[in-house]
Design a protein around this motif. Structure first.
Motif, short mmCIF file in Angstrom:
data_model
loop_
_atom_site.label_atom_id
_atom_site.label_comp_id
_atom_site.label_asym_id
_atom_site.label_seq_id
_atom_site.Cartn_x
_atom_site.Cartn_y
_atom_site.Cartn_z
N GLU A 22 -4.24 1.76 0.90
CA GLU A 22 -4.81 0.74 1.79
C GLU A 22 -6.34 0.87 1.84
N TYR A 38 0.82 -1.21 0.00
CA TYR A 38 0.00 0.00 0.00
C TYR A 38 0.85 1.26 0.00
N HIS A 69 0.70 6.00 2.86
CA HIS A 69 1.17 6.66 4.07
C HIS A 69 2.19 7.75 3.74
N TYR A 80 4.93 2.98 15.79
CA TYR A 80 3.88 2.77 14.79
C TYR A 80 2.97 4.00 14.68
N HIS A 81 2.73 4.45 13.45
CA HIS A 81 1.87 5.60 13.17
C HIS A 81 2.31 6.88 13.89
N ASP A 133 6.06 1.44 8.08
CA ASP A 133 4.68 1.20 7.67
C ASP A 133 4.53 1.72 6.24
ZN ZN Z 1 -0.54 2.29 8.78
#
Ligand code: ZN
Length: 440
Positions: free
Chosen positions: A226, A186, A189, A326-327, A195
């Protein structure tokens, strides 16, 4: 025939090249639509030729519709003294994804309604989006948020949200068979390294490697935003995907140093699930295998929705909910490395090599053991205490190649990697002692 093995030096070199691509992709502000995705695909195209598809906003895709296209040019907050305290150009995570344009002066209490922080990680900028509800907002470090004083602030988001299209990249590498292996990553981001973008980079290089070898299966590598991208792609290609997809992997979170984690398909015991677990059990590091769950994760939620129920798993390094970066803005270039990327590429390639090799054979001499010595497949010296390794494999293969068990199951019985059966299998084919089972 198995795919050719990759040498350490090839993997080392590719690790460096992958990190270079990731480094170039990192600063681009991506979202589920917009020019950031196009720019990303253009860069990936320099390594892997692919077709770019544009699906117009408003297109009906199953229960959803393709949203308007979002583009952003600049965004900032000026404090009461006119000092820029939040700057999109310094880090694109500062803007809530899909923010409406805004150009206003407002007091601190009103501004705070549009600010998002992570008190538990006060030096990180959180990554947040608002794709399906129109609003505007800024994400900032909690420590900076605590410094805000009363007064009049200037906010500016120079963005557009209007009909356009959703962009998908697709590369097809035809094989001997029309059955397909689907690799999906994907592209949506913004500036985070592990990620999303690590997956784009790995899928690109995996595609490049696969394009250079003789393939049993056809490989389809897709680059999609995504969720809405997967839904759109599946909606446009429903019949083919259902009838042709023999296996698939969703590629993301492959640049960090953590142990590998494989999330099985919804089927749970699909060939790709068995192959992934087999290869993981023979690599040197720790690993984890999880059953499918639909309440979080990546595009396996779409591929493994009940109507599709595709044999597709998600292969990552550290399980994403377990790494605090993460994120956030801490998922950055120093969180990933070329070495980790090359190790992940090696593992993906090995899984595909094992998948290519796995077949079901039928022993042509079912009643008692065939006479191996006359075929030079056994020692002529009887009563030896230990069998030669290859003879041992031949005996296991002959017994279990009964048309019901595939090579993977036989390799598991003798606790060896499936690739280690290659010589014995080829000898048994050459001497006509086994034949591939005829499948439709
Ligand atoms: Zn993500």
């Amino acid at each position: 025939m198995a795919l050719p093995a990759l040498s350490e030096s090839t993997l080392d070199r590719l690790g460096g090249e992958m990190y270079d691509l990731l480094y170039s992709l990192f600063p681009i502000c991506r979202s589920i639509t917009g020019n950031g995705v196009r720019e990303t695909l253009k860069m990936a195209q320099s390594c892997l030729p692919m077709e770019i598809l544009e699906i117009p906003s408003g297109a009906e895709v199953f229960d959803w519709s393709v949203p308007d296209e979002w583009n952003i040019f600049d965004a900032y907050i000026l404090d009461p003294e006119g000092k820029k305290i939040v700057d999109f150009k310094a880090n694109n995570l500062h803007v809530l994804g899909y923010s409406d344009p805004v150009d206003a002066k407002l007091g601190l209490p009103e501004l705070k309604e549009h600010l998002y922080t992570l008190p538990e990680l006060p030096d990180a900028i959180p990554y947040l989006t608002s794709y399906y509800k129109r609003r505007w907002g800024f994400c900032m470090r909690h420590n900076d948020f605590l410094q805000l004083k009363d007064g009049t602030y200037t906010v500016k988001i120079d963005s557009t949200l209007k009909p356009g299209s959703l962009t998908i990249g697709e590369c097809v590498l035809p094989g001997e068979q029309e059955d397909e292996v689907l690799l999906s990553c994907y592209t949506c981001h913004p500036s985070m390294a592990n990620d999303s973008i690590s997956g784009v980079v790995l899928a690109t290089f995996l595609g490049k490697l696969l394009s250079q070898v003789k393939r049993r299966y056809t490989y389809r590598i897709i680059f999609i935003p995504e969720t809405i991208g997967a839904i759109t792609y599946l909606s446009l290609n429903k019949d083919r995907v259902i009838s042709k997809t023999r296996a698939g992997l969703i590629v993301s979170f492959v640049g960090d140093s953590g142990p590998f984690c494989y999330k099985k398909s919804r089927q749970g015991n699909a060939e790709i699930d068995r192959v992934a677990e087999h290869v993981l059990s023979h690599q040197k590091g720790n690993y984890e295998v999880r059953d499918f769950y639909p309440d979080s994760g990546a595009d396996e939620r779409q591929y493994c929705s009940p109507g599709f129920d595709l044999p597709m798993g998600l292969l990552t390094r550290t399980y994403y909910l377990r790494y605090p970066e993460y994120h956030t803005s801490l998922d950055n270039l120093s969180f990933v490395s070329g070495e980790n990327l090359s190790e992940s590429l090696g593992l993906y390639y090995e899984i595909l090599a094992a998948f290519e090799m796995n077949k079901t054979y039928v022993n042509q001499v079912m009643f008692c053991e065939p006479y191996l010595s006359k075929r030079n497949l056994d020692s002529t010296l009887g009563s030896q205490k230990t069998l030669d390794g290859e003879t041992r494999k031949i005996k296991w293969l002959l017994n279990y190649c009964d048309g019901k068990r595939d090579l993977l199951e036989i390799a598991n019985k003798i606790s060896i990697p499936i690739q280690d059966l290659e010589w014995a299998v080829q000898e048994l084919i050459r001497t006509k002692l086994i034949k591939p089972e005829i499948t439709n």
